[in-house]
Write an enzyme that holds these catalytic residues in place. Structure first.
Site, PDB file in Angstrom:
ATOM      1  N   GLU A  18      19.257  43.018 -70.427  1.00 45.23           N
ATOM      2  CA  GLU A  18      18.159  43.424 -71.323  1.00 45.23           C
ATOM      3  C   GLU A  18      16.931  43.885 -70.548  1.00 45.23           C
ATOM      4  OE1 GLU A  18      19.906  40.663 -71.561  1.00 45.23           O
ATOM      5  OE2 GLU A  18      20.873  40.674 -73.534  1.00 45.23           O
TER       6      GLU A  18
ATOM      7  N   HIS B 150      18.515  32.053 -82.484  1.00 43.67           N
ATOM      8  CA  HIS B 150      19.057  33.238 -83.143  1.00 43.67           C
ATOM      9  C   HIS B 150      18.225  33.668 -84.345  1.00 43.67           C
ATOM     10  CE1 HIS B 150      22.437  33.688 -80.599  1.00 43.67           C
ATOM     11  NE2 HIS B 150      23.194  34.331 -81.443  1.00 43.67           N
TER      12      HIS B 150
END
Lengths: 369, 324
Positions: A79, A148
């Site tokens: 990322e 999440h």
């Protein structure tokens, strides 16, 4: 919240009532990407799972087939580097859209976002621009838990040089994403997972909704509610409920956190004298506090009562539905808060059990993510 | 290596080495005046890598750098006046007074910028190479880094992606053995850096970073290969920083580097080596070297004068350039 009430909420929020075509939020996102790529060869999209069978909650489905694997790309689980790669591509003339399925994953790239994307234009005296969009999905419910489903919009809004956009309706999702892709600056584009499957009127044209403009989505005179993203849905439900109690609520969808349009909120507070802010993020240092601070600074004398906020508590997200029902605020919390702000605690309220469990966006959702 | 090079090329290399050395020494001389009010990371002792690599670059090739960026900017022929003006925080600076020593840029020569967070420009250089590749350009992207950059995750992420997409990018690691005061053996296991990078599938080269002609030849090989579309390459060049990590002084008294080590590396001074080598082969005279130095000093005088006499940015510039 059943499908009928959701649709009603969205039709009320919809900007172009004349247009008859309905699209889900995720389809509106996909259409914005599709039309932007069609118009401009320099636009490309990259992200973990972008061309996979699920296509980032459906938002990228079919795009690789149409534009090829050089413009619609999967990526290594890197990322931070890929954010830097997108910055490098942006300063040399391309328009990347980097996509994260969860905001939690974007944290691995916070170095490149904050240190470079946000600053490259300023530190070199405006000589290079960084036209990139970082799409980030936030969420709630279904046991997604602490890593999440965080809501960290305030973190990004704190950083000079970034723009932070959070659409609520499908109409705005399309128009604001098109604006974000056309923008010459790094835009953090935050999508709430619970909005993805909600329908709205969305024109077929390529249109933009300006970044940096809030919008009154329900007119009222007794109190102003300013809300981010999904919390607008709860706000409208609360406003509908309160209407039956003869209380008129003005709801403002903040839409862009940075640059913030505080004028629309201040103007409304000058009329209503009361402010309640709803944010899907956390209490301390959150964005709701920012709105309250601005209104207190700029419209203090118009306030009839202390501004209030409803946010998540300062806690990581638990997974058990037994706990999340106490964790996530809903429209009944808003109703109670409004009544107390208006000194009408004695108004009797009762809330029917929701037809959709609290940990699901709607009954069509059956998990797993 | 020197034998194969023509005299003109060698003089040009010597000129560039002296240019960087003299600019850095002038900064050191001026710094106590307290008018250059930003941290500086001097390249003295390490000039040969920037010069050797950049001599093989075309104007349209892109260069990215790090906190120790002066040599790279100057070797890529960035404007000297704008460079000094930036050191002084002036509106005429290469970053309009918003960057200082660590954030320099000159787009007229495609020096694309430097930032001080270690390894931060590595993926950005890869992204620029992605654009070059998409445009089917013959140009390449080059990024200079120190040895500590190898310890950052983003370096490994970046070389993985560069290899995956076969991008035209050259990674140049200037291994000066220290990260601030911390020696490499406390930061990295005993193994060669190039072996790590080779395992990622990149073409790798090791070179004496204090031998400018060797750096020149090795980078030529690497760059030619990249231009042919054969994918990314990596060069490790060993070298040594003479002065303190940040600032203009010597810091030998702190004792983090032993005296023998310092003396050994100083004896490998890239400028002294090239000068002596060329003089022994009668390719240049002491007088000619002096002439080169005088010319450079004159340019530096002018640049410093320009910088000192330039105005500071205006108050209204503070809020400019936050967004385009």
């Amino acid at each position: 919240m059943n499908e009928t009430s959701v649709t009603r909420v969205y039709v009320r929020m919809s900007a172009k009532k004349g247009k008859k075509r309905k699209l889900k939020f995720f389809e509106a996102i996909r259409e914005a990407i599709d039309q932007s790529m069609e118009k401009d060869d320099s636009v490309f999209i990259i992200g973990e799972g972008v061309p996979d069978p699920k296509g980032i909650f459906g938002t990228t489905l079919g795009l690789q087939k149409k534009y090829g694997d050089k413009r619609v790309m999967d990526m290594p689980l890197s990322e931070n580097a890929l954010t830097g790669v997108c910055i490098g591509a942006a300063i040399t003339g391309l328009r990347p859209i980097l996509t994260h399925q969860r905001i939690d994953f974007s944290l691995l790239s916070i170095d490149q976002i904050i240190n470079n994307a946000a600053k490259w234009h300023y530190i070199f005296g405006g000589q290079l621009k960084v036209p990139m969009v970082i799409r980030i999905v936030i969420g709630r419910g279904w046991g997604q838990g602490a890593q999440h489903s965080q809501n960290l919009q305030a973190l990004f809004a704190h950083v000079p040089g970034l723009k932070v956009v959070m659409p609520t309706t499908a109409y705005d999702a399309k128009g604001l994403l098109i604006s974000s892709i056309k923008d010459n600056n790094p835009v953090i584009f935050i999508e709430h997972r619970w909005l993805h499957n909600i329908s709205d009127y969305v024109p077929e044209d390529y249109y933009s909704v300006p970044i940096g403009k809030g919008k009154i989505i329900s007119k009222g005179k007794d109190i102003t509610i300013a809300a981010t993203s999904y919390m607008n849905v709860e706000a409208i439900k609360a406003a509908d409920y309160l209407k039956k109690k003869k209380i008129s609520v003005e709801v403002i969808d903040i839409r862009t956190l940075k640059p913030l349009d505080d004028e629309v909120i201040i103007k409304s507070v000058k009329k209503t004298g009361r402010l309640l802010v709803l944010d899907s993020g956390y209490y301390t240092g959150g964005f709701a506090g920012e709105i309250i601070a601005r209104v207190s600074e700029k419209a203090y004398k118009h306030l009839k009562s202390a501004p209030q906020r409803i946010t998540l508590p300062d806690l990581p997200t638990p997974t058990s539905p037994g706990l999340t029902k106490y964790y996530y605020p809903g429209y009944s919390d808003i109703v109670k808060k409004v009544l107390s702000m208006l000194g009408k605690q004695d108004v009797k309220v009762s809330f029917k059990e929701e037809s959709v469990p609290l940990d699901k966006p709607d009954n069509s959702f059956t998990g797993p993510f | 290596m020197i034998e194969k090079m023509d005299g003109k090329k060698l003089i040009s290399l010597l000129n560039d080495l002296l240019y960087i050395r003299l600019v850095e020494e002038r900064i050191a001389e001026l710094y106590p005046e307290q008018e250059i009010r930003c941290p500086v990371h001097l390249s003295i002792g390490q000039e040969a890598i920037a010069v050797g690599v950049c001599k093989n670059l075309k104007k349209d090739d892109l260069v990215f750098s790090n906190h120790r960026c002066h040599a790279h900017y100057l070797a890529k022929e960035g404007s000297l006046k704008k460079f000094f003006a930036e050191m002084y925080g002036k509106s005429t600076g290469c970053s309009k007074g918003k960057g200082g020593s660590m954030h320099i840029i000159d787009l007229t020569v495609n020096f694309m910028g430097s930032v001080p967070v270690v390894a931060a420009t590595i993926p950005i250089a890869v992204g620029a190479a992605f654009t070059l590749s998409k445009k089917e350009s013959k140009n390449i992207s080059v990024v200079f880094m120190g040895d500590a950059a190898i310890e950052e995750g983003v370096f490994h992420e970046s070389i993985n992606f560069a290899k995956l997409k076969n991008l035209p990018v050259l990674f140049v690691c200037e291994n000066n053995l220290y990260s601030v005061y911390t020696p490499i053996h406390l930061r990295q296991p005993k193994r060669k850096i190039v072996d790590v990078v080779k395992a990622q599938g990149l073409e790798c080269y090791s070179v004496d970073g204090n031998d400018v002609s060797a750096v020149h030849d090795v980078s030529k090989k690497a760059i030619d290969r990249i231009r042919k579309g054969k994918g990314p390459a990596f060069i490790e060049a060993c070298t040594y920083r003479w002065r303190e990590h940040c600032g203009v002084n010597y810091d030998d008294h702190l004792g983090y580097r032993c005296k023998d080590e310092i003396l050994k590396w100083k004896s490998k001074d890239p400028i002294k080596r090239l000068k002596e080598n060329m003089m022994s082969k009668h390719m240049i005279t002491q007088r000619e070297i002096k002439e080169i130095e005088e010319k450079i000093k004159k340019d530096i005088d002018e640049a410093v004068k320009f910088a000192k006499s330039s105005p500071f940015p205006d108050k209204s510039d503070l809020h400019k350039h936050i967004y385009d």
